[in-house]
Design an enzyme around this catalytic site. Structure first.
Site, PDB file in Angstrom:
ATOM      1  N   GLU A 266       0.848  -1.191   0.000  1.00 50.77           N
ATOM      2  CA  GLU A 266       0.000   0.000   0.000  1.00 50.77           C
ATOM      3  C   GLU A 266       0.881   1.238   0.000  1.00 50.77           C
ATOM      4  OE1 GLU A 266      -2.867   0.511   3.096  1.00 50.77           O
ATOM      5  OE2 GLU A 266      -3.830  -1.433   2.785  1.00 50.77           O
ATOM      6  N   GLU A 320     -13.643   5.452  -0.595  1.00 50.33           N
ATOM      7  CA  GLU A 320     -14.466   4.535   0.208  1.00 50.33           C
ATOM      8  C   GLU A 320     -15.179   5.336   1.303  1.00 50.33           C
ATOM      9  OE1 GLU A 320     -12.344   0.622   1.003  1.00 50.33           O
ATOM     10  OE2 GLU A 320     -10.691   1.837   0.212  1.00 50.33           O
ATOM     11  N   LYS A 323     -15.151   4.488   5.421  1.00 53.56           N
ATOM     12  CA  LYS A 323     -13.945   4.399   6.243  1.00 53.56           C
ATOM     13  C   LYS A 323     -14.000   5.445   7.350  1.00 53.56           C
ATOM     14  CE  LYS A 323     -10.007   3.201   4.800  1.00 53.56           C
ATOM     15  NZ  LYS A 323      -8.652   3.165   4.214  1.00 53.56           N
ATOM     16  N   GLU A 329      -9.235   9.928   4.919  1.00 50.49           N
ATOM     17  CA  GLU A 329      -9.355   8.465   4.908  1.00 50.49           C
ATOM     18  C   GLU A 329     -10.337   7.970   3.850  1.00 50.49           C
ATOM     19  OE1 GLU A 329      -7.509   6.258   6.634  1.00 50.49           O
ATOM     20  OE2 GLU A 329      -6.382   8.047   7.188  1.00 50.49           O
TER      21      GLU A 329
END
Length: 500
Positions: A266, A320, A323, A329
């Site tokens: 990541e 997303e 999250k 985030e």
């Protein structure tokens, strides 16, 4: 004759193995997180991935719908055993065997699964599950052996830099001794099974948390970044990513795991953040990921491991919305849930990012630089190698399938590279020398879709207008392959001359 042929055959085998090792190249993958309630279906995601020529994907579980969707796509998947499954998977081998039977075997090899990650950043979550990671890895390997897949699917585990007690200077990199109880057997498992040490690396957080100590340019790979020198080794670092990778290399070497490969599972940069997260912008996200991709695919390596291959997965495919945490985030995606791009990003690293402003453009007075028709092929080859290497020319357009690849000759490829260097360096007589292999012309050598630049136009630049033009690994492979062909032809000619 038999002995000569045997020697020849062995020579060819060695040459081809050399070609394979040179041309394997580093890989860029994308993380497909699904912590959202507005994402497209897995089938549509698979179509999007293929549309953008993404070849490597990481998912965080073994969702059956996702595995089905990526069947017959040639996309290589890294799948995961979530932290929530560590307890049952550590208790009984039968639990892992059943998972293998129900979640893997029905879809493999139609769906190309290449890695299984056991747990994700276990040191960052509440509860003492770290001790379960290696037992589950062993159980997963056992299950793979039972079905004959242990040599085709590698087993590892992903970690944050939180496993380190010290990462600066890089040469002083060291693992946190409080994790020794599971890190030592983990590293032994990886070394024994030739699996990579997987790590998640985020220069964004280092900058966000310590902006007075870490410059934005240093975090973004910017060419205007000030240099950071490791006082112990004298190695010079121009970006945080390399420094963090090297701190891991030194930490591994300190424990005598010198041959372990590192894989970055990541990394990335958010495109939006809260009021205080001023660096979370689309421009910075585009800059970081663009520079990262070019750095990786060119096999630049790091100061401690120059030329070392390093596979990297960018986080993430989508924003997303579920999250938790700060606004950033939920905004790491390359795409919005409606499948439109958050910002423009060339995942191949071969494209041109043109941020040249009008003020930076000067005239070349209608002159170009091309390869002399009288130059020897060896001279053109050496000049081409130099231009695409130390000369910092962007040679991606002369790679296979690109606009200027055909005709596939040294004359044509060298002409393109010579002109790029010439225009980038003031269009002067000296910039078209190449030891006598280059000549100037008033006739535009562009043809079909292959466009020869003039000064200031269509040059690959970073956000500061500085040329970013490193030769890619695929071009190096093309040059190597051509040399291999020449070597084989010469060898065959020698055998024929000897009557063999």
């Amino acid at each position: 004759m038999a002995r000569a042929f045997f020697i020849f055959a062995n020579g060819i085998v060695l040459l081809f193995f050399s070609l394979f090792s040179v041309c394997r190249g580093s890989k860029i993958g994308i993380c497909y997180g699904r912590n959202a309630d507005d994402l497209p279906t897995p089938d549509k995601v698979a179509q999007l991935v293929r549309l953008h020529s993404i070849k490597y994907m990481r998912i965080y579980d073994s969702n059956i719908q996702v595995l089905k969707a990526f069947g017959n796509t040639d996309v290589e998947l890294m799948i995961g055993v979530p932290n929530s499954d560590l307890i049952p998977f550590s208790q009984y081998q039968s639990n892992v065997d059943s998972w293998m039977k129900n979640n893997i075997l029905p879809y493999y090899p139609t769906t190309k699964i290449t890695y299984i990650t056991v747990g994700a950043e276990v040191t960052e979550i509440p509860g003492n599950v770290s001790a379960l990671v290696v037992p589950v890895m062993r159980n997963v390997l056992t299950a793979l052996k039972k079905v004959g897949l242990h040599k085709k699917i590698k087993v590892s585990s992903t970690h944050s830099l939180g496993v380190m007690s010290r990462s600066f200077p890089p040469s002083a990199g060291a693992f946190n001794s409080s994790y020794a109880f599971f890190l030592k057997p983990l590293l032994e498992f990886l070394a024994e099974n030739q699996s990579p040490f997987m790590v998640d690396i985020y220069p964004y957080y280092a900058f966000r948390n310590s902006p007075s100590k870490v410059s934005l340019d240093y975090a973004l790979f910017s060419s205007s970044s000030s240099e950071v020198i490791d006082p112990n080794t004298g190695m010079v670092y121009t970006n945080m990513f390399d420094a963090q990778i090297d701190s891991l290399y030194f930490a591994l070497m300190a424990l005598n795991f010198k041959t372990l490969k590192i894989m970055v599972t990541e990394t990335g940069w958010p495109s939006k953040g809260s009021t205080k997260e001023t660096a979370a912008t689309p421009d910075n996200a585009q800059t970081y990921n663009t520079n990262l991709i070019r750095h990786v695919i060119n096999n630049s390596g790091t100061p401690a491991k120059p030329g070392e291959e390093l596979d990297v997965y960018i986080f993430s495919l989508f924003n997303e919305n579920r999250k938790p945490g700060l606004e950033s985030e939920r905004n790491w995606g390359l795409f919005y849930p409606d499948e439109t791009s958050v910002y423009s990003l060339d995942l191949t690293g071969n494209g041109i990012v043109d941020t040249t402003t009008e003020a930076n453009v000067t005239s070349a007075n209608g002159t170009w630089c091309i390869a002399s028709p009288n130059a020897k092929e060896l001279d053109l080859q050496n000049a081409l190698d130099w231009a695409c290497g130390p000369g910092n020319v962007d040679c991606s357009p002369i790679q296979p399938s690109q606009a200027c690849y055909q005709p596939d000759t040294f004359q044509s490829h060298a002409s393109y590279a010579f002109n790029s260097y010439y225009q980038q360096n003031g269009a002067s007589d000296v910039a078209c020398s190449f030891g006598g292999a280059g000549v100037r012309t008033n006739k535009n050598p562009s043809y079909d879709s292959c466009m020869y630049t003039t000064t200031g136009a269509n040059l690959t630049t970073n956000n500061n207008g500085t040329a970013l033009s490193q030769v890619s690994s695929s071009l190096k492979c093309g040059i190597f392959a051509r040399r291999l062909g020449i070597a084989i032809a010469s060898y065959l000619a020698g055998l024929i001359h000897l009557g063999l």
